[in-house]
Write an enzyme that holds these catalytic residues in place. Sequence first.
Site, PDB file in Angstrom:
ATOM      1  N   LYS A  51       0.585  10.726  -8.252  1.00 58.31           N
ATOM      2  CA  LYS A  51       0.795   9.296  -7.970  1.00 58.31           C
ATOM      3  C   LYS A  51       1.508   8.627  -9.140  1.00 58.31           C
ATOM      4  O   LYS A  51       2.443   7.845  -8.943  1.00 58.31           O
ATOM      5  CB  LYS A  51      -0.560   8.611  -7.699  1.00 58.31           C
ATOM      6  N   GLN A  95      -9.577   6.468  -8.017  1.00 53.30           N
ATOM      7  CA  GLN A  95      -9.499   7.779  -7.375  1.00 53.30           C
ATOM      8  C   GLN A  95     -10.892   8.218  -6.919  1.00 53.30           C
ATOM      9  O   GLN A  95     -11.830   8.254  -7.711  1.00 53.30           O
ATOM     10  CB  GLN A  95      -8.897   8.801  -8.360  1.00 53.30           C
ATOM     11  N   ASP A 118      -5.070   0.507  -1.887  1.00 55.66           N
ATOM     12  CA  ASP A 118      -5.550   1.645  -1.093  1.00 55.66           C
ATOM     13  C   ASP A 118      -6.012   1.193   0.297  1.00 55.66           C
ATOM     14  O   ASP A 118      -6.196   2.016   1.184  1.00 55.66           O
ATOM     15  CB  ASP A 118      -6.735   2.326  -1.811  1.00 55.66           C
TER      16      ASP A 118
END
Length: 290
Positions: A51, A95, A118
């Site tokens: 990412k 994460q 997200d």
Amino acid sequence: MTIIDGKTIARAVREDAKKRTETLRAQGVVPCLAVILAGEDPASVSYVTAKEKALAEAGMASRDIRLSAGISEAELLSLIISLNEDAAVHGILVQLPLPKHVREGRVIDAISPKKDVDGFHPVSVGNMVLGKDGFLPCTPNGIMRLLRALDIPVNGAHAVIVGRSNLVGRPLSILLTRKDSNATVTMCHTGTTNLAYHTRQADILIAAAGKAGLITGDMVKEGAVVIDVGVNRVSDISAKKGYRLRGDVDFEPVSQKASFITPVPGGVGPMTIAMLLQNVADAAEKTRDA
Ligand code: NAP
């Protein structure tokens, strides 16, 4: 049969994010994502690295925050509160999975919905369900983009999703049943009796169960579009890393029946990262326009 090239479709999305970043930079805004990783789970480390590399390639900044697996929930929450208030940070990505002693729900709830790139915050989920403007979760949104990019008919199609997680299956069912998608969705999970009966009805079959090779050739209708979300590490001593990545779909036999199929890797995965960049660009533009 077409093997869907997720990398190429993702590249177009990433190019678009890069152009938007150039415009933002010229206006004095550098899109910035704070990336929080607690612990050293190898899969999580590789996702975070990928990412951050993609952000850099798009000209975006990342705030790389690596924490020990022993970090307390309170410390993580106060970090997120400070990032919520940091005007130079446009998006916050935590994460997952987090260490077991940290409640993921508490952490996700602490992220400002304005920075929830997200798309996991309850406000983002609510907006998605209601069809309001907000961040869409990257993997389901990436799958929708793949289907659109390939002109795969979704309107009126029967989509069967295997897996109902909040990350993939459930949000995808919402996006597929929106009026502008108009699919009819069947959602399968471990409580489904006779999974094969349902998967065989699918015009579009999405496998998101996290079980290597779960979908076998006899479970797929001739001509179906097969989207394999699964990423499973299967041990293989002949491979350099000692494992290979396998999807939830038994690729060889299923590809002989499918009209379109995504490979693993190189199918859905690249789209997930591309949609994240798009969300970061959206977040930065919203700040600029506020
Ligand atoms: P998850 O949270 O473990 O959810 C798995 C879902 O599949 C659950 O709903 C589970 O049912 C269902 N399931 C498991 N085994 C099943 C079976 N034998 N029959 C029917 N349903 C079954 O997983 P996730 O986070 O959604 O991820 C799914 C897979 O996608 C994983 O391999 C993950 O690595 C991968 N993934 C890939 C990307 C990408 O970018 N490519 C992104 C996210 C996830 P229950 O609800 O009944 O337990």
